[in-house]
Design an enzyme around this catalytic site. Structure first.
Site, PDB file in Angstrom:
ATOM      1  N   GLU A 232       0.845  -1.258  -0.061  1.00  0.00           N
ATOM      2  CA  GLU A 232      -0.096  -0.010   0.085  1.00  0.00           C
ATOM      3  C   GLU A 232       0.836   1.199  -0.122  1.00  0.00           C
ATOM      4  O   GLU A 232       0.496   2.160   0.462  1.00  0.00           O
ATOM      5  CB  GLU A 232      -0.971   0.131   1.276  1.00  0.00           C
ATOM      6  N   GLU A 301      -7.243  -7.072  -1.131  1.00  0.00           N
ATOM      7  CA  GLU A 301      -7.792  -7.174   0.033  1.00  0.00           C
ATOM      8  C   GLU A 301      -9.343  -6.649  -0.226  1.00  0.00           C
ATOM      9  O   GLU A 301      -9.646  -5.454  -0.485  1.00  0.00           O
ATOM     10  CB  GLU A 301      -7.101  -6.031   0.973  1.00  0.00           C
TER      11      GLU A 301
END
Length: 866
Positions: A232, A301
């Site tokens: 991320e 995710e």
């Protein structure tokens, strides 16, 4: 203030957790058409590096199980449509299970349930600070035995996705990076910084060499089909500028140099250098498009719920919405998706949870914190997985035709070798639709997707749940000869040396930052100094601190305590104190509650009383103590003595003090009977940490009350989900029950529970309970099968067997329409006394209720007790 009267006070009107709940969500606003398939080659597996090849054959043959040994090597690659395994495009359904958030004893059962739920793979991060808690001192044992976990994954018949990072976020302490990194001169985290890159390369290489040595990569016959570098970074990369861009290229080069032989991924990294594949994280990723036409559309995710903070209510996400998001993703040409989390688990030990994150990391996942199947979410998704796998060839090889209608209706047809599969989605949040497709009308509820595997018949609709609902209950400990109340002994935390400045590990003429000073070896850091004063005088002790908690002592007396809210953490402490003539001792105990884990330069967020100022404010003058000589001591006396492990320490019986901070309590208990998960009810305690047989079960803080606002009595799955949409538990203790894994317990022998009570509480209410299914409910149409399961228990009673309209929710259902005596009798015969049962809902079974429910198909709804 005396110890017996001590009460924590809370700062008011502060902002909430500084990282907004959904700040990690980055979605592409402009979808583009799917890229055409390419002939991208698979990743050949290169020779092993010299330092891990020696003796490998012996290691591989010695430790691999027979199931693992029989596994064939696989070539893993990808093209613009899908991940390929041995040249075949695959639909891959994965779920996150973090090995340190469960125990080795739990792993086989969790993985079995994941496989039964229709998953192909299990994903996990690699937790650097757990594996290297001290520089070059490694831990790969117990909950951190990653090799054992990955072998269990393979034994369960699953693939593995290894997100090495090694930054993980994950609501994990410091994002998984070791606090000792701060001791390295010139280090800056996650940027073009040589000291950091050297350490990251050392650890990442260590992990890769370890998995190669254990032959865990797919080309070696192991389960690992994907690996991830960084995590991320694109969400917070901007402020790093050119240094951030150089760093992400360095990460890609490092990954490629390690020669794992399987594809590398970078999540939330729109500029991921080739051959890295950028992937999406979020509640929805249907509109995501990878940055290269040769990369498949991957969702790393899919947030099945949300994490819980001490000050927040309990979050949940409806099963219908999770299924809607998954179906939309595959309708929009996705072929790999991973649930975050599939089993959330527990933040065992103080070094696990991130800032103000609770000990529970349940995440409203399909498998709950204790490993129980959460119904209907698990079952509803299992049915979806089966339908998606049945059309794998159409989705991965088929021609795609998409049609958009008014009001958010989309029809997508996948055709391969003469076989057609169809998705009809209705993204309208309020309006149901009847859609005419190739001459047939299909009813599609608002915010749902219907899947037609044969292009004609609806086999699944995301808004229609047929899986049972399970209501979990907690039962008292029923161990033989176990008393109704636990018998306690106690001992005080030894404070005197810290209150008289008689002990210290270091000194400085300044107020130091806590994380650098302690390397996070403890939550606690003592700041101690003394000041001479000419007379007795009442003054105000003023402390400016970056938190998270402060206890202040003057001349051996606790004068006050305060904790910051979940957010910026800094606060100002002020208390009236009386100075005596001569030397006055001032001792300040600073405590952290997890370290920040996310954001730009998050490692620079300070903790403790760094810089202060610390002042004594009198009527006529102010004394600034910030540049005094301060003595420092890391941790508590009881931590150093390992009170929770040491059997030779003296404990006191008789009258047990309560509401007394800095107190240790101990008791023994028998393990609860049965195999049901065990929880510890700590209602009545304040804040601290608990150990069972020397194993930490995490921080407890039951006197922290969740916000009174933001909860709903029922949750509408329709419409875009946010983390605060479906909350419950407002105004209740943030966490009352704490998981005690069965592997921590010894059957038939006394088990020991030790509590460190930091804030002052009453252990008299503490007790052990087990978690099990209490009530189950299910609905099935005429012509289908109705199934019930008590997941290890036995069905004891059929409470409701109604047709048509019912009132209430599962656990309190009442038939408003017709009660079918025939159905009740059939269910009682088939189900009572059995762990599970199933009956066909026939017209004969419902004949007495003919006409109930109008002209549509009749439905049978059942509520049963386990």
């Amino acid at each position: 203030m005396s110890l017996d009267l001590f009460v924590l006070t809370k700062m008011k009107n502060e902002k909430a957790y500084s990282t907004s709940p959904d700040s990690r969500l980055v979605r592409s606003p402009n979808p583009s058409p799917p890229p055409p398939p390419s002939n991208r080659p698979v990743y050949p597996f290169p020779p092993l590096s010299p330092r891990c090849s020696a003796g490998m054959a012996v290691i591989g043959l010695a430790v691999r199980s027979s199931a693992a040994a029989a596994a064939a090597a696989a070539n893993v690659g990808h093209d613009g449509r899908a991940i390929t395994i041995d040249g075949e495009r695959r639909i891959l359904l994965s779920g996150a299970i973090h090995y340190p958030r469960s125990t080795p004893g739990m792993w086989p059962d969790l993985l079995r349930k994941a496989k039964e739920g229709g998953l192909d793979a299990v994903e996990t991060y690699v937790f650097w600070n757990g594996h290297e808690p001290r520089r070059r001192q490694y831990n790969f044992e117990g909950r951190f035995d990653i090799v054992r976990f990955l072998k269990e994954v393979q034994n369960a018949g699953l693939y593995a996705v290894l997100r090495i990072g090694p930054y993980v976020c994950a609501e994990w302490n410091y994002g998984g990076l070791p606090a000792w990194l701060r001791e390295i001169p010139g280090v800056q985290f996650r940027t073009n910084n040589k000291p950091f890159e050297n350490e990251m390369q050392n650890f990442t290489t260590l992990i890769v060499d370890k998995i190669k040595s254990a032959r865990l990569l797919a080309p070696q016959g192991g389960p690992i089909i994907l690996t991830q570098i960084e995590n991320e970074y694109g969400n917070i990369m901007g402020p790093y500028g050119d240094a951030g861009k150089k760093y992400i290229k360095w990460c890609a080069n490092l990954a490629e140099s390690l020669g794992v032989g399987v594809p590398w991924i970078m999540c939330q990294q729109s500029d991921a250098p080739q051959p890295m594949t950028n992937t999406c994280n979020g509640f929805y990723c249907d509109e995501f498009t990878p940055n290269n036409p040769k990369s498949p559309k991957m969702w790393t995710e899919n947030w099945t719920g949300w994490f819980k903070a001490w000050d927040k209510p309990d979050p949940s996400r409806p099963a219908e919405d999770v299924a809607f998001a998954v179906a939309r993703f595959f309708q929009k040409n996705g072929t790999f998706q991973n649930y975050y989390m599939y089993h959330g688990g527990t933040n065992f030990a103080r070094s696990t949870g991130g800032p103000y994150i609770t000990t529970t990391y349940d995440y409203d996942a399909p498998l709950d914190e204790y490993g129980n199947i959460r119904q209907p979410k698990w079952g509803h998704l299992k049915e979806l997985h089966a339908v998606l796998k049945s059309i794998e060839k159409q989705l991965t090889y088929g021609d795609v035709n998409e049609h958009f209608l008014d009001n958010g209706i989309a029809i997508t047809k996948f055709t391969f070798n003469g076989k057609t599969a169809c998705f009809i989605s209705n993204r309208n949040e309020t309006t149901d639709a009847t859609v005419n497709y190739e001459g047939t009308n299909y009813f599609v509820p608002a915010w749902s997707v219907s899947i037609l595997p044969d292009g004609k018949t609806v086999a699944y609709n995301t808004a229609k749940i047929t899986a049972q609902t399970s209501i979990m209950v907690k039962k008292p400990n029923q161990a033989e000869n176990e008393p109704t109340e636990l018998k306690w002994s106690w001992r005080p935390e030894f404070l005197r040396p810290y209150l008289t400045n008689a002990i210290s590990s270091s000194k400085a003429n300044e107020l130091l930052e806590q994380i650098i000073t302690t390397s996070d070896k403890s939550d606690y850091l003592w700041y101690m100094t003394s000041v001479d004063h000419p007379k007795s005088e009442e003054v105000t002790l003023y402390v400016n601190t970056t938190g998270h908690i402060l206890y202040a002592f003057v001349n051996g007396n606790l004068v006050g305590a305060q904790y910051s809210p979940n957010g910026p953490f800094g606060f100002e402490f002020q208390r009236s104190v009386t100075l005596q003539p001569g030397t006055n001792h001032i001792s300040l105990l600073s405590a952290t509650v997890g370290l920040k884990n996310y954001g730009y330069e998050y490692e620079l967020m300070p903790a403790g009383i760094v810089g202060g100022p610390v002042k004594l404010i009198g009527k006529d003058s102010t004394v600034d103590l910030s540049k005094n000589t301060w003595s420092y001591q890391i941790g508590l006396d009881g931590e150093g003595r390992k009170v929770y492990l040491n059997p030779n320490l003296k404990w006191f019986g008789g009258m047990i003090p309560t509401k007394r901070p800095f107190t240790w309590y101990k008791t023994t208990f028998q393990a609860p009977l049965s195999t049901e998960p065990v929880v510890l009810d700590l209602l009545g305690l304040g804040k601290g940490e608990a150990w069972v047989n020397g194993n930490s079960i995490g921080r407890f803080w039951p006197n922290y009350t969740a916000s009174a606002d933001g909860c709903v009595s029922s949750c509408n799955y329709r419409g875009a989900f946010q983390s605060n949409k479906c909350q419950s538990g407002c105004g209740q203790p943030a966490q009352r029950w704490y998981h005690v894994p069965r592997s921590f317990l010894t059957e038939g022998e006394p088990n020991t529970l030790v509590l460190f009570e930091e804030a002052g509480g009453d252990p008299s209410q503490v007790n052990f309970q087990t978690v099990t299914v209490g009530t189950v409910c299910a609905t099935a149409d005429q012509g289908s099968t109705l199934s019930l399961s008590c997941q290890g228990g036995y069905i004891s009673n059929i409470e409701v067997a109604g047709v048509g309209e019912l009132s209430g929710t599962c656990g309190s259902l009442e038939a408003v329409g017709c009660v079918s005596d025939a159905a009740y009798s059939a269910l009682s015969q088939a189900c009572i006394g059995n762990e599970s049962c199933a009956i066909e809902v026939t017209g004969d079974l419902l004949g007495e209720c003919k006409g109930i429910g109008g002209s549509g198909t009749m439905k049978l709804t059942v509520q049963a007790t386990c």
